[in-house]
Design an enzyme around this catalytic site. Structure first.
Site, PDB file in Angstrom:
ATOM      1  N   GLU A 233       0.851  -1.197   0.000  1.00  0.00           N
ATOM      2  CA  GLU A 233       0.000   0.000   0.000  1.00  0.00           C
ATOM      3  C   GLU A 233       0.884   1.243   0.000  1.00  0.00           C
ATOM      4  OE1 GLU A 233      -1.963   0.910   3.681  1.00  0.00           O
ATOM      5  OE2 GLU A 233      -3.050   2.595   2.801  1.00  0.00           O
TER       6      GLU A 233
ATOM      7  N   GLY B  97       9.748  15.059 -14.418  1.00  0.00           N
ATOM      8  CA  GLY B  97       9.909  13.614 -14.606  1.00  0.00           C
ATOM      9  C   GLY B  97      10.392  12.907 -13.346  1.00  0.00           C
TER      10      GLY B  97
ATOM     11  N   ALA C 207      -4.353  14.009  -7.804  1.00  0.00           N
ATOM     12  CA  ALA C 207      -3.144  13.325  -8.308  1.00  0.00           C
ATOM     13  C   ALA C 207      -3.485  12.102  -9.156  1.00  0.00           C
ATOM     14  CB  ALA C 207      -2.258  12.916  -7.126  1.00  0.00           C
ATOM     15  N   ILE C 208      -4.776  11.904  -9.418  1.00  0.00           N
ATOM     16  CA  ILE C 208      -5.188  10.676 -10.104  1.00  0.00           C
ATOM     17  C   ILE C 208      -4.557  10.579 -11.502  1.00  0.00           C
ATOM     18  CG2 ILE C 208      -7.405  11.369 -11.175  1.00  0.00           C
ATOM     19  CD1 ILE C 208      -7.817   8.562  -9.106  1.00  0.00           C
TER      20      ILE C 208
ATOM     21  N   GLY D  94       8.739  12.450 -10.455  1.00  0.00           N
ATOM     22  CA  GLY D  94       7.687  11.576  -9.904  1.00  0.00           C
ATOM     23  C   GLY D  94       7.611  10.257 -10.660  1.00  0.00           C
TER      24      GLY D  94
ATOM     25  N   VAL E 266       7.242  18.263 -12.008  1.00  0.00           N
ATOM     26  CA  VAL E 266       7.033  18.496 -13.456  1.00  0.00           C
ATOM     27  C   VAL E 266       8.321  18.330 -14.263  1.00  0.00           C
ATOM     28  CG1 VAL E 266       5.659  19.884 -15.070  1.00  0.00           C
ATOM     29  CG2 VAL E 266       5.469  20.325 -12.646  1.00  0.00           C
TER      30      VAL E 266
HETATM   31  N1  ACO Z   1      -2.515  15.379 -12.513  1.00  0.00           N
HETATM   32  C1  ACO Z   1      -2.396  14.852 -13.758  1.00  0.00           C
HETATM   33  N2  ACO Z   1      -1.200  14.452 -14.290  1.00  0.00           N
HETATM   34  C2  ACO Z   1      -0.117  14.661 -13.541  1.00  0.00           C
HETATM   35  C3  ACO Z   1      -0.148  15.216 -12.256  1.00  0.00           C
HETATM   36  C4  ACO Z   1      -1.442  15.592 -11.734  1.00  0.00           C
HETATM   37  N3  ACO Z   1      -1.582  16.111 -10.516  1.00  0.00           N
HETATM   38  N4  ACO Z   1       1.111  15.262 -11.764  1.00  0.00           N
HETATM   39  C5  ACO Z   1       1.913  14.758 -12.727  1.00  0.00           C
HETATM   40  N5  ACO Z   1       1.186  14.385 -13.776  1.00  0.00           N
HETATM   41  C6  ACO Z   1       1.645  13.751 -15.011  1.00  0.00           C
HETATM   42  C7  ACO Z   1       2.673  14.585 -15.730  1.00  0.00           C
HETATM   43  O1  ACO Z   1       2.073  15.458 -16.642  1.00  0.00           O
HETATM   44  C8  ACO Z   1       3.535  13.541 -16.428  1.00  0.00           C
HETATM   45  O2  ACO Z   1       2.881  13.127 -17.601  1.00  0.00           O
HETATM   46  P1  ACO Z   1       3.715  12.732 -18.934  1.00  0.00           P
HETATM   47  O3  ACO Z   1       4.464  11.461 -18.589  1.00  0.00           O
HETATM   48  O4  ACO Z   1       2.682  12.525 -19.970  1.00  0.00           O
HETATM   49  O5  ACO Z   1       4.641  13.880 -19.197  1.00  0.00           O
HETATM   50  C9  ACO Z   1       3.498  12.347 -15.445  1.00  0.00           C
HETATM   51  O6  ACO Z   1       2.349  12.560 -14.625  1.00  0.00           O
HETATM   52  C10 ACO Z   1       4.743  12.271 -14.583  1.00  0.00           C
HETATM   53  O7  ACO Z   1       5.017  13.573 -14.097  1.00  0.00           O
HETATM   54  P2  ACO Z   1       6.301  13.925 -13.244  1.00  0.00           P
HETATM   55  O8  ACO Z   1       6.869  15.211 -13.708  1.00  0.00           O
HETATM   56  O9  ACO Z   1       7.201  12.761 -13.242  1.00  0.00           O
HETATM   57  O10 ACO Z   1       5.627  14.085 -11.792  1.00  0.00           O
HETATM   58  P3  ACO Z   1       6.081  15.061 -10.618  1.00  0.00           P
HETATM   59  O11 ACO Z   1       7.536  14.968 -10.383  1.00  0.00           O
HETATM   60  O12 ACO Z   1       5.519  16.396 -10.864  1.00  0.00           O
HETATM   61  O13 ACO Z   1       5.336  14.366  -9.374  1.00  0.00           O
HETATM   62  C11 ACO Z   1       3.435  14.216  -7.936  1.00  0.00           C
HETATM   63  C12 ACO Z   1       3.953  14.125  -9.372  1.00  0.00           C
HETATM   64  C13 ACO Z   1       4.171  13.202  -7.077  1.00  0.00           C
HETATM   65  C14 ACO Z   1       1.937  13.901  -7.907  1.00  0.00           C
HETATM   66  C15 ACO Z   1       3.725  15.644  -7.425  1.00  0.00           C
HETATM   67  O14 ACO Z   1       3.000  16.565  -8.219  1.00  0.00           O
HETATM   68  C16 ACO Z   1       3.369  15.879  -5.983  1.00  0.00           C
HETATM   69  O15 ACO Z   1       4.146  15.612  -5.100  1.00  0.00           O
HETATM   70  N6  ACO Z   1       2.163  16.447  -5.706  1.00  0.00           N
HETATM   71  C17 ACO Z   1       1.753  16.816  -4.383  1.00  0.00           C
HETATM   72  C18 ACO Z   1       1.539  15.638  -3.484  1.00  0.00           C
HETATM   73  C19 ACO Z   1       0.496  14.676  -4.018  1.00  0.00           C
HETATM   74  O16 ACO Z   1      -0.537  15.081  -4.550  1.00  0.00           O
HETATM   75  N7  ACO Z   1       0.763  13.376  -3.848  1.00  0.00           N
HETATM   76  C20 ACO Z   1      -0.135  12.295  -4.203  1.00  0.00           C
HETATM   77  C21 ACO Z   1      -1.206  12.221  -3.201  1.00  0.00           C
HETATM   78  S1  ACO Z   1      -2.067  10.671  -3.218  1.00  0.00           S
HETATM   79  C22 ACO Z   1      -1.178   9.687  -2.180  1.00  0.00           C
HETATM   80  O17 ACO Z   1      -0.242  10.115  -1.618  1.00  0.00           O
HETATM   81  C23 ACO Z   1      -1.567   8.267  -2.062  1.00  0.00           C
END
Ligand code: ACO
Length: 390
Positions: free
Chosen positions: A102, A116, A183-184, A118, A114
């Site tokens: 989980e 890459g 974040a979905i 994540g 943003v």
């Molecule tokens: N909604 C839709 N798409 C997204 C989002 C979002 N919120 N965030 C990233 N993506 C997409 C990107 O566009 C990218 O797409 P691509 O491969 O087509 O270019 C892909 O996902 C990977 O993006 P990364 O740049 O690798 O992601 P990033 O480093 O920005 O990390 C993360 C994403 C972890 C969600 C970050 O935005 C974050 O920390 N957000 C705040 C915390 C959060 O919301 N965490 C998740 C909560 S749910 C849980 O914890 C179980």
């Protein structure tokens, strides 16, 4: 450019990922796994991890985050920079006996989002839990805690994650999480789906408001840090095979557009369209429809006949069972002289499911989704068949 070359967008994504991989190779970033299950734990790193989650998940109660990060049943895989700051992390709880992990929280620091990061963090995470699942089978249960005592780990570079893990492991491994609705989209891009196939998490995971439960199967056959190479190889093979069965790659020119009165007049269209009067083409069409049904995410209950050992009363209620493997055998034995008996079998399979299962069950919902998808595909092909055979 070859036909199976990458698009500009894909190339840019690959470059972003490579840059993040290089940060690990250059030792600007490293991976650490930290948990209070290890008695020599690193409290400072855990506090930094907690701060990252508190900052990035500001709507979550702060004390709740603190408890989860310091919970001895939880592990934290974190990405640490040269200044020992935590720039990304996943707090997770392994349920290896049930075949899943989980994700409790996951976040990347705002300054690193943003780019890459994540996506690469999820690839490393998948490789990490595979190795932990393999290790887990050899671990002893702690006599005091009554649980497996996980250990802290530190990895310089990505070498540890680049080999294939768990050679020959057959046990399925899933990741399950309540994804924040904001974040979905991120989770979808990492292979997660709300179309649930796995159910062993039920009763083990806490329900969260404002979240959607999503799951992702972790495949042992793929190294996620090399997934683009893997997909590239498969893609190349598919395109090469396609070149052998049709001439999709041949560009045909039309000298005089006034000669094109209907779609079939476009050079090449007739040669690749299904011809129902020809047995070979009919079988190809049915074969295509069966593969399409099989690859649908909702097809898993219909792949094989229902096992009477698992569902003892099934065959008392269902007298004419049907499934996709039976349809495939019938096709191979030339038992579909036309498209109609095949369509009847698909409908029979779905009707059996509707009859045996309640409306609220996953099975019923899967059958409905499969049928809707099949009907729209069928409509398209029947239309094409009628058009070209008239
Ligand atoms: N909604 C839709 N798409 C997204 C989002 C979002 N919120 N965030 C990233 N993506 C997409 C990107 O566009 C990218 O797409 P691509 O491969 O087509 O270019 C892909 O996902 C990977 O993006 P990364 O740049 O690798 O992601 P990033 O480093 O920005 O990390 C993360 C994403 C972890 C969600 C970050 O935005 C974050 O920390 N957000 C705040 C915390 C959060 O919301 N965490 C998740 C909560 S749910 C849980 O914890 C179980």
């Amino acid at each position: 450019m070859s036909f199976f070359g990458l698009s500009e967008v894909q190339r840019q994504k690959m470059e972003k990922e490579r840059e993040t991989h290089r940060s690990f190779e250059n030792k600007e970033l490293r991976v650490r796994v930290v948990t209070t299950s290890d008695r020599d734990t690193d409290e400072v790193l855990l506090l930094k991890t907690k701060c990252l989650f508190q900052k990035q998940l500001s709507k979550m109660p702060r004390e709740y985050i603190l408890r989860q990060v310091f919970d001895s049943k939880h592990m934290n895989m974190v990405l640490v920079n040269k200044g020992d700051d935590v720039v990304g992390g996943v707090c997770y709880r392994p349920f290896f006996e049930e075949g899943f992990v989980e994700i409790v929280f996951l976040a990347v620091d705002y300054d690193f989002q943003v780019r890459g990061m994540g996506s690469v963090m999820m690839d490393i995470f998948k490789e990490n839990i595979k190795r932990e699942m393999v290790e887990y089978s050899g671990m002893a249960v702690d006599r005091v805690l009554g649980a497996v005592a996980y250990r802290n780990k530190e990895f310089d570079g990505l070498d540890h994650f680049l080999s294939m893990a768990g050679d020959g492991v057959q046990r399925p491994l899933y990741i399950v999480t309540y994804a924040d609705n904001f974040a979905i989209g991120y989770f979808r891009k990492q292979g997660f789906s709300s179309d649930l196939r796995f159910s062993r998490w039920i009763g083990l995971i806490k329900d969260y408001e404002g979240g959607t439960i999503v799951e992702c199967r972790v495949f042992w056959e793929i190294n996620y840090l090399r997934r683009r190479e893997f997909i590239g190889r498969i893609r190349e093979r598919v395109f090469r095979d396609m070149e052998r069965v049709n001439e999709y790659h041949v560009v045909r020119r039309i000298a005089d557009y006034s000669t094109v009165k209907e779609i079939g007049d476009i050079p090449g269209v007739r040669s690749v369209s299904p011809q129902p009067q020809c047995r070979g083409s009919l079988n190809k069409l049915i074969s295509y429809l069966i593969s399409d049904l099989r690859s649908n995410p909702s097809a898993w209950p219909f792949l094989k006949p229902v096992d009477a050992a698992e569902v003892p009363d099934y065959y008392e209620h269902i007298k004419r069972p049907m499934d996709l493997s039976t349809m495939q055998s019938k096709l191979e034995d030339n038992r579909y002289p036309s498209i109609e008996p095949f369509v009847e079998d698909v409908r029979l399979m779905v009707d059996n499911c509707f009859r045996y299962n309640g409306r609220d069950t996953q099975y019923y919902k899967c059958a409905q989704k499969l049928l809707d998808n099949f009907n729209s595909k069928l409509e398209f092909y029947i239309h094409a068949i009628n058009r070209f055979s008239s």
